[in-house]
Design a protein around this motif. Structure first.
Motif, mmCIF file in Angstrom:
data_model
loop_
_atom_site.group_PDB
_atom_site.id
_atom_site.type_symbol
_atom_site.label_atom_id
_atom_site.label_comp_id
_atom_site.label_asym_id
_atom_site.label_seq_id
_atom_site.Cartn_x
_atom_site.Cartn_y
_atom_site.Cartn_z
ATOM 1 N N TYR A 131 2.076 34.571 5.266
ATOM 2 C CA TYR A 131 2.841 35.488 4.432
ATOM 3 C C TYR A 131 2.178 35.666 3.071
ATOM 4 O O TYR A 131 1.431 34.803 2.603
ATOM 5 N N SER A 132 2.516 36.797 2.447
ATOM 6 C CA SER A 132 2.021 37.072 1.101
ATOM 7 C C SER A 132 3.093 37.839 0.329
ATOM 8 O O SER A 132 4.127 38.219 0.885
ATOM 9 N N VAL B 43 1.403 38.733 6.856
ATOM 10 C CA VAL B 43 -0.017 39.094 6.896
ATOM 11 C C VAL B 43 -0.527 38.933 8.324
ATOM 12 O O VAL B 43 -1.202 39.814 8.860
ATOM 13 N N THR C 199 -1.892 40.900 -5.334
ATOM 14 C CA THR C 199 -1.322 40.367 -4.101
ATOM 15 C C THR C 199 -1.502 38.864 -4.100
ATOM 16 O O THR C 199 -2.611 38.364 -4.342
ATOM 17 N N GLU D 183 -2.108 35.202 -2.879
ATOM 18 C CA GLU D 183 -2.939 34.626 -1.814
ATOM 19 C C GLU D 183 -2.052 34.223 -0.631
ATOM 20 O O GLU D 183 -1.037 33.528 -0.810
ATOM 21 N N PRO D 184 -2.381 34.666 0.583
ATOM 22 C CA PRO D 184 -1.533 34.351 1.741
ATOM 23 C C PRO D 184 -1.382 32.843 1.949
ATOM 24 O O PRO D 184 -2.297 32.063 1.666
ATOM 25 N N THR E 47 -5.463 31.732 -8.111
ATOM 26 C CA THR E 47 -4.917 31.887 -6.747
ATOM 27 C C THR E 47 -4.609 30.527 -6.107
ATOM 28 O O THR E 47 -4.664 30.382 -4.893
ATOM 29 N N SER F 96 7.813 40.471 -0.318
ATOM 30 C CA SER F 96 7.215 39.465 0.550
ATOM 31 C C SER F 96 7.045 40.051 1.943
ATOM 32 O O SER F 96 7.928 40.748 2.446
ATOM 33 N N ASP G 77 3.394 41.041 -2.710
ATOM 34 C CA ASP G 77 2.782 42.037 -3.579
ATOM 35 C C ASP G 77 3.658 42.250 -4.804
ATOM 36 O O ASP G 77 4.892 42.298 -4.704
#
Length: 408
Positions: free
Chosen positions: A307-308, A300, A331, A333-334, A379, A297, A310
């Motif tokens: 936040y996002s 962004v 990744t 979605e923020p 997403t 985490s 990966d």
């Protein structure tokens, strides 16, 4: 069973009988054990127990909705143990507190020394339908103990902490991994005694031998491995993320068969992402579908509190379960989150349970959380009306905690 029925049953090929019975639930199989000694021996056979668990897992996966229930521990004032299903975006919660009280009543006695209301109970893992619990007494550490619990068969086993060394208090002992050794059909618990901030040692409990033994520490200079809050076990090996000197991110694994720690490198882009964060990132080892996954985490847009996460998965292991190669999957979605995101768990269909911490309106120092179900294909986030502390995948099983199921 009359002689005609008995003859018909015995005429059915053994493989077909196993296939049919493996599709039944645990309660049905426990009833069938009462038919006669042959059925009891058949259902109690170690190979059938594993076949039954694998079949139930396949049935769950085959439903196409990833609806394997999660075992959930809610901390704080709402300390509850639940099974949580997610169906069409809605949470279905089954509270297990009454079941736990019923199954543990012969061990946790309501007397002056072991009043169950004076325990804080923490979940430390769930593997093959067996739940590992840590019972911490609020007044005296001498009454602390662990337990293994199979809610489906109602078996409960209390386990004493390992003998503590001089000058070490029991409060320094914690469970850092719970798993299954497929070679010996044995459940094992990894515990850690912290002596100082930089000194510790590991103990391994074997259910089969009902004893603890000390393990050799990892060879690398590891600052410490995190306590489990989600699934870190896969195919007889437990995994953690850790940092060695210089803050370098590594993967630590423990094979429950060899009982040896190994240290390996995560993907290089994950190392770079982890190192680039100004504030400590939430780095988690978990399961994605049926693969071992690494989730990081990160911010962004720091100013916008965006936040996002990966996600990487392991594509190749060595013979001891050490990751050799990784693949970046996607990744997330923020999303806006005041205090960052954390991957809590994943369903079999790949949907993610993601939590966000945010300050409580009543007291800025307190931390509440909210949880979303995230669909990587669309997403889209779906907010879930639940709170949590730890999540572990749960599927009912026949795995025994004593020799009771082996006797005929």
């Amino acid at each position: 069973m009359n002689p005609v029925e008995r003859k018909c049953v015995l005429s059915v090929p053994n493989d077909l009988v196993q296939d049919i019975l493996s599709r039944l639930g645990v309660k049905d199989l426990l009833r069938l054990r009462c038919i006669n000694k042959e059925w009891r021996t058949f259902i109690d056979d170690t190979n059938f127990i594993r076949k039954h668990y694998d079949a139930q897992h396949s049935i769950c996966k085959g439903k196409g909705n990833g609806n394997m229930p999660h075992f959930v521990y809610n901390g704080g004032d709402s300390e509850t143990f639940c099974l949580v299903y997610v169906q069409q975006g809605e949470m279905i919660t089954l509270n297990l507190n009454a079941d736990l009280e019923r199954d543990s009543k012969d061990v946790v006695v309501d007397d002056r020394d072991r009043d169950r209301d004076r325990y804080d109970i923490i979940s430390d893992g769930c593997v093959n339908g067996i739940i590992c619990l840590n019972w911490k007494h609020r007044d005296t550490e001498l009454n602390n103990f662990l337990s293994l619990w199979n809610p489906a068969t109602r078996e409960f086993k209390a386990i004493a902490y390992p003998n503590m060394p001089p000058l070490i208090q029991r409060s320094h002992f914690e469970v850092y991994g719970f798993g299954f050794d497929p070679l010996s059909n044995d459940f094992k618990i990894l515990g850690l005694y912290s002596i100082t901030e930089f000194s510790c040692y590991y103990e391994m409990y074997s259910l089969q031998n009902n004893c603890w033994k000390r393990l050799r520490e990892p060879k690398a200079d590891i600052g410490g491995i995190p306590m489990p809050t989600t699934d870190g076990y896969l195919n007889g090996v437990y995994y953690w993320t850790a940092e060695i000197s210089g803050g370098h991110l590594v993967i630590v694994s423990l094979n429950f068969s060899t009982e040896v720690f190994e240290v390996s490198d995560p993907p290089q882009d994950a190392v770079s992402l982890h190192a680039s964060q100004i504030y400590p990132s939430q780095t988690t080892i978990t399961l994605y579908k049926e693969c071992l996954a690494l989730a990081i985490s990160h911010t962004v847009q720091e100013e916008a509190l965006l936040y996002s996460i990966d996600i990487w998965v392991v594509t190749r292991f060595d013979d001891c379960g050490v990751p050799l190669s990784w693949q970046h999957l996607f990744t997330v979605e923020p999303v806006h989150a005041n205090s960052g995101l954390q991957l809590a768990a994943s369903r079999l269909d790949g949907h993610l349970l993601i939590s966000s911490l945010f300050p409580s309106e009543d007291c800025a120092s307190d931390q509440d959380s909210e949880c979303w179900l995230y669909n990587p294909s669309t997403t889209k986030y779906t907010k879930l009306e639940t709170d949590f502390c730890t999540w572990f995948r749960y599927l009912e099983s026949l795995f025994p905690l004593s020799k009771r199921l082996d006797q005929v």
